[in-house]
Design a protein around this motif. Structure first.
Motif, PDB file in Angstrom:
ATOM      1  N   ARG A 152       0.600  -1.208   0.194  1.00  0.00           N
ATOM      2  CA  ARG A 152       0.546   0.178   0.090  1.00  0.00           C
ATOM      3  C   ARG A 152       0.638   1.618  -0.148  1.00  0.00           C
ATOM      4  N   LEU A 153       1.990   0.808   0.575  1.00  0.00           N
ATOM      5  CA  LEU A 153       3.296   2.693   0.784  1.00  0.00           C
ATOM      6  C   LEU A 153       3.613   3.007  -0.123  1.00  0.00           C
ATOM      7  N   ALA A 154       3.904   1.638  -1.469  1.00  0.00           N
ATOM      8  CA  ALA A 154       4.902   2.091  -2.572  1.00  0.00           C
ATOM      9  C   ALA A 154       3.791   2.782  -3.970  1.00  0.00           C
ATOM     10  N   LEU A 155       4.421   4.149  -3.000  1.00  0.00           N
ATOM     11  CA  LEU A 155       3.818   5.390  -3.616  1.00  0.00           C
ATOM     12  C   LEU A 155       4.814   5.568  -5.268  1.00  0.00           C
ATOM     13  N   ARG A 156       4.507   6.102  -6.004  1.00  0.00           N
ATOM     14  CA  ARG A 156       5.658   6.330  -7.407  1.00  0.00           C
ATOM     15  C   ARG A 156       5.609   7.599  -7.544  1.00  0.00           C
ATOM     16  N   ALA A 157       7.374   7.515  -7.835  1.00  0.00           N
ATOM     17  CA  ALA A 157       7.540   8.921  -7.461  1.00  0.00           C
ATOM     18  C   ALA A 157       7.898   9.631  -8.811  1.00  0.00           C
ATOM     19  N   GLU A 158       7.289   9.175  -9.505  1.00  0.00           N
ATOM     20  CA  GLU A 158       7.433  10.176 -10.852  1.00  0.00           C
ATOM     21  C   GLU A 158       5.505  10.642 -10.672  1.00  0.00           C
ATOM     22  N   HIS A 159       4.877  10.254 -10.703  1.00  0.00           N
ATOM     23  CA  HIS A 159       3.470  10.525 -10.882  1.00  0.00           C
ATOM     24  C   HIS A 159       3.572  11.891  -9.546  1.00  0.00           C
ATOM     25  N   TRP A 160       4.154  12.193  -8.539  1.00  0.00           N
ATOM     26  CA  TRP A 160       4.059  13.665  -7.913  1.00  0.00           C
ATOM     27  C   TRP A 160       4.806  14.718  -9.517  1.00  0.00           C
ATOM     28  N   GLY A 161       4.899  14.424  -9.599  1.00  0.00           N
ATOM     29  CA  GLY A 161       5.473  15.736 -11.515  1.00  0.00           C
ATOM     30  C   GLY A 161       3.815  16.211 -11.855  1.00  0.00           C
ATOM     31  N   LEU A 162       2.274  15.209 -11.566  1.00  0.00           N
ATOM     32  CA  LEU A 162       1.339  15.831 -11.072  1.00  0.00           C
ATOM     33  C   LEU A 162       0.908  16.335 -10.572  1.00  0.00           C
ATOM     34  N   VAL A 163       1.646  16.373  -9.248  1.00  0.00           N
ATOM     35  CA  VAL A 163       1.408  17.545  -8.067  1.00  0.00           C
ATOM     36  C   VAL A 163       1.969  18.586  -8.537  1.00  0.00           C
ATOM     37  N   GLY A 164       3.282  18.722  -8.396  1.00  0.00           N
ATOM     38  CA  GLY A 164       4.052  19.498  -9.227  1.00  0.00           C
ATOM     39  C   GLY A 164       3.442  20.897 -10.043  1.00  0.00           C
ATOM     40  N   ILE A 165       2.825  20.110 -11.240  1.00  0.00           N
ATOM     41  CA  ILE A 165       2.366  20.548 -11.620  1.00  0.00           C
ATOM     42  C   ILE A 165       0.356  21.728 -11.522  1.00  0.00           C
ATOM     43  N   LEU A 166       0.356  20.607 -10.751  1.00  0.00           N
ATOM     44  CA  LEU A 166      -1.215  21.567 -10.239  1.00  0.00           C
ATOM     45  C   LEU A 166      -0.732  22.734  -9.685  1.00  0.00           C
ATOM     46  N   LEU A 167       0.328  22.447  -8.496  1.00  0.00           N
ATOM     47  CA  LEU A 167       0.698  23.176  -7.478  1.00  0.00           C
ATOM     48  C   LEU A 167       1.207  24.380  -8.217  1.00  0.00           C
ATOM     49  N   VAL A 168       2.018  24.215  -9.387  1.00  0.00           N
ATOM     50  CA  VAL A 168       2.432  25.449 -10.209  1.00  0.00           C
ATOM     51  C   VAL A 168       0.950  26.093 -11.320  1.00  0.00           C
ATOM     52  N   SER A 169       0.403  25.671 -11.809  1.00  0.00           N
ATOM     53  CA  SER A 169      -0.632  26.513 -12.315  1.00  0.00           C
ATOM     54  C   SER A 169      -1.181  26.487 -11.304  1.00  0.00           C
ATOM     55  N   ALA A 170      -1.611  26.321 -10.227  1.00  0.00           N
ATOM     56  CA  ALA A 170      -2.765  27.068  -8.996  1.00  0.00           C
ATOM     57  C   ALA A 170      -2.512  28.513  -8.952  1.00  0.00           C
ATOM     58  N   LEU A 171      -0.465  28.738  -8.626  1.00  0.00           N
ATOM     59  CA  LEU A 171       0.108  29.727  -8.749  1.00  0.00           C
ATOM     60  C   LEU A 171      -0.172  30.862  -9.607  1.00  0.00           C
ATOM     61  N   LEU A 172      -0.019  30.287 -11.177  1.00  0.00           N
ATOM     62  CA  LEU A 172       0.011  31.162 -11.450  1.00  0.00           C
ATOM     63  C   LEU A 172      -1.831  32.009 -12.181  1.00  0.00           C
ATOM     64  N   PHE A 173      -2.732  31.071 -11.569  1.00  0.00           N
ATOM     65  CA  PHE A 173      -3.559  31.271 -12.238  1.00  0.00           C
ATOM     66  C   PHE A 173      -3.872  32.126 -11.484  1.00  0.00           C
ATOM     67  N   TRP A 174      -3.346  32.143 -10.050  1.00  0.00           N
ATOM     68  CA  TRP A 174      -4.107  32.972  -8.953  1.00  0.00           C
ATOM     69  C   TRP A 174      -3.329  34.600  -8.681  1.00  0.00           C
ATOM     70  N   ILE A 175      -1.930  34.349  -9.024  1.00  0.00           N
ATOM     71  CA  ILE A 175      -1.196  35.745  -9.781  1.00  0.00           C
ATOM     72  C   ILE A 175      -2.014  36.024 -10.030  1.00  0.00           C
ATOM     73  N   ALA A 176      -2.721  35.664 -11.391  1.00  0.00           N
ATOM     74  CA  ALA A 176      -3.726  36.551 -12.660  1.00  0.00           C
ATOM     75  C   ALA A 176      -4.874  36.949 -12.147  1.00  0.00           C
ATOM     76  N   HIS A 177      -5.732  35.890 -11.384  1.00  0.00           N
ATOM     77  CA  HIS A 177      -6.791  36.818 -10.893  1.00  0.00           C
ATOM     78  C   HIS A 177      -6.552  37.794  -9.915  1.00  0.00           C
ATOM     79  N   ARG A 178      -5.337  38.214  -8.480  1.00  0.00           N
ATOM     80  CA  ARG A 178      -5.173  39.054  -7.893  1.00  0.00           C
ATOM     81  C   ARG A 178      -4.630  40.124  -9.011  1.00  0.00           C
ATOM     82  N   ARG A 179      -3.856  39.989 -10.181  1.00  0.00           N
ATOM     83  CA  ARG A 179      -3.821  41.277 -11.227  1.00  0.00           C
ATOM     84  C   ARG A 179      -4.991  41.884 -12.024  1.00  0.00           C
TER      85      ARG A 179
END
Length: 632
Positions: free
Chosen positions: A313-340
């Motif tokens: 159960r705890l054998a998580l795939r390290a390469e799949h965390w790239g999706l989390v990174g893209i999600l966080l970066v995209s959310a940050l960019l949308f938040w900055i654009a929304h504040r502007r």
């Protein structure tokens, strides 16, 4: 999301008293020019989808471009529907039931009615993927930008072309493992995992159905939380129901995404519940069929297929965390654009609030982001379920393309100034040009590699044979004969993942094929491991394994023991096993002859190319019946 300078994204779409949008400016000729951006996007998609196959078609006159063994297997399954009913047995009914008929039967019937060969199904798949993926990604970016001028439509087309042309989720790994060295030397080192978006049939053929569902869902969500558009909701529910009959990984991700959106974006909860209810009602039969496959499978078959296999159960795939990174970066960019924006977080008192019936500009990233998050959660679902379902499909063939869509839309939303916009446009154009070049180079390399390299030799060496005859010997020849003539391979990839074959029967087939090919040493654990490595690369187990059948070391050892036991019985009574499995044809290397069998005669039918094809004929003296093989 931003469209053009005439209407900023935080402003509601102006409407007339009757509630209709005002007529767009320009003549009828100007309206026709809006068809040019999607047409250009479709052209790029068709080039990316068809370029490698067209290179092979020009050289051999055949659509038999098979970049991997999965593509060869899928053609065998389509060939079952290509040949008339009652004649074809290239794959068993249980194996064909694993794959959706919608994606296999319709192209096969179309090719047969047109008078083409079964290899032409490959061309139909590729033409569909180039057309449908282009329209699907273009529709997503149109819903993101909501353009009202031709320039914004062209930007949506350029963004869609960039998504189709980008190298894929493993390009960083490719560069880190030496891919940069050939680039510095002026040549391109090709890795087989590049551009997985164009893998046939999934995701290239199945992903457009998910994009259609996502576009309809977005159209319903953007109508406004207080004014649900029931026609759009019904259409999205119907598209979700269709996914149940298209691809298991798509409808599971769609349901999880609907649940996430309902929990995190409360104004959309009503829409999500309605879409899910309609979709489940339509697709219930497809879900029941998928769940019943495991219950009716032979012992050991699911482990060979690498589904429903217990893992840590705890054998998580390290390469799949790239999706989390893209999600966080995209959310940050949308938040900055929304504040502007005027009316954003910093200037909320300076601009009027949107109309209550206007959806938030963050609905689009919320919906697309929920589907990316669903792909990440399901790719690591063994944390909850404790079983392996070839989870990499959720990540590589679903999560990554949509994550790229989300990231490109976030950058497009953020870039406003003219110079930055010009630089961003240049980057997108470079991605498209490099992707087309990369696709062409991949096609050239795969044309000279197996299994594509065997197609031309097969077309020159294969004698005509009746459908349903069993072919033994060279595995690559038997697999191609299944596509061309409806023959059934004695052993190979299609028998490995056949849910109707238990381990004993599969091992007996494998051992008989190795004995007929004159290489009995293959009938053992090492021989099986080498063959699996040839198909899928280095054989690993559990969550770190590659896509497809992998099997544990214990199961490979078990199959090896069963095959060696069957080999001893085959040497004692080969005729019984040949009759049991209805062997009629044998393809051997040009320097080999078939083994002698009491009561049987071998005759050469074709001796050109790398193989000599032999036909088996029995004399009038009957052979002993084959010993019974108990399941298990």
């Amino acid at each position: 999301m931003r469209g053009d300078s005439a209407r900023e994204p935080w402003q509601p779409i102006p409407r007339t008293a009757a509630g209709a949008q005002p007529a767009s400016r320009g003549s009828g000729r100007g309206k026709w020019t809006l068809l040019l951006p999607p047409a250009a996007c479709i052209a790029v998609g068709l080039v990316l989808a068809l370029a490698p196959a067209l290179v092979f078609l020009g050289r051999t006159g055949s659509w038999g471009f098979l970049p991997n063994y999965d593509a060869q297997l899928y053609l065998q399954i389509a060939a079952r529907a290509y040949f008339p009913a009652g004649q074809h047995a290239a794959v068993s009914a249980r194996l064909a039931a694993l794959y959706p008929r919608l994606l296999f039967t319709l192209p096969a019937v179309a090719a047969r009615l047109a008078g083409w060969t079964a290899f032409a199904v490959n061309g139909i798949w590729r033409a569909w993927s180039g057309l449908a993926l282009a329209l699907g990604f273009y529709a997503l970016f149109v819903l993101a930008l909501r353009p009202r001028r031709a320039a914004a439509h062209w930007r949506a087309a350029l963004l869609a072309a960039a998504v189709m042309a980008e190298p894929g989720p493993l390009w960083i790994t490719w560069l880190l493992h030496g891919g940069w060295r050939p680039l510095l030397a002026g040549r391109l080192g090709i890795h087989p995992t590049l551009q997985p978006l164009w893998r046939i049939v999934d995701p290239a053929v199945s992903l457009p159905f998910l994009l259609a569902f996502l576009a309809l869902w977005l159209a319903a969500a953007q109508r406004g939380a207080r004014r649900p558009a029931w026609p759009w909701i019904a259409a999205a529910g119907g598209a979700l129901g269709l996914l149940f009959y298209v691809y298991f990984y798509d409808w599971t991700a769609a349901l999880v995404a609907l649940a996430l959106t309902a929990l995190l974006v409360r104004p959309q909860a009503r829409n999500c519940a309605a879409i899910a209810a309609i979709g489940v009602a339509i697709g219930a039969a497809g879900a029941w069929h998928a769940s019943s496959l495991h219950a009716h499978a032979a012992p050991g078959a699911m482990a060979r297929l690498n589904v429903f296999v217990p893992v840590g159960r705890l054998a998580l795939r390290a390469e799949h965390w790239g999706l989390v990174g893209i999600l966080l970066v995209s959310a940050l960019l949308f938040w900055i654009a929304h504040r502007r924006r005027p009316g954003g977080a910093r200037t909320a008192d300076a601009a009027p609030a949107p109309a209550p019936n206007t959806a938030s500009p963050l609905v689009w990233p919320s919906v697309v982001g929920s589907l990316v998050a669903a792909a990440f959660l399901l790719s690591n679902s063994q944390f909850i379920t404790g079983i392996e379902m070839q989870n990499n499909h959720w990540y590589r063939f679903l999560g990554h393309p949509l994550a790229v869509v989300l990231l490109l839309a976030a950058v497009e939303e953020l870039v406003r100034r003219r110079m930055a916009r010009a630089a961003w446009t240049a980057i997108l154009i470079v991605i498209v040009i490099f992707g087309v070049y990369l696709r062409w180079r991949i096609g050239l390399r795969q044309t000279a590699a197996p299994p594509t390299a065997s197609v031309a030799a097969f077309l020159a060496a294969a004698p005509p044979m009746a459908p349903g005859r069993t072919v033994a010997g060279a595995l690559e020849y038997a697999d191609l004969a299944a596509v061309a003539y409806g023959a059934r391979p004695l052993s190979g990839y299609s028998t490995l993942i056949d849910p109707g074959l238990d381990d004993r029967n599969w091992s007996a087939r494998w051992a008989l094929n190795a004995w007929l090919a004159g290489r009995p040493q293959r009938a053992g654990r090492r021989g099986i491991r080498r063959w699996l490595a040839q198909l899928f690369g280095p054989i690993r187990s559990g969550p770190a394994a590659a896509d497809g059948p992998v099997m544990s070391a214990a199961q490979r050892a078990r199959l090896g023991r069963l095959a060696r036991h069957a080999l001893r019985r085959i040497r004692h009574s080969p005729a019984a096993y040949l009759r049991r499995y209805h062997v009629r044809w044998l393809a051997l290397a040009a320097d080999r002859n078939p083994p002698p069998v009491a009561g049987a005669d071998w005759s050469i039918r074709r001796a050109t190319g790398p193989w000599r094809v032999w036909r088996l004929r029995w004399r009038s003296v009957p052979a002993a019946a084959a010993p019974a093989v108990s399941p298990g």
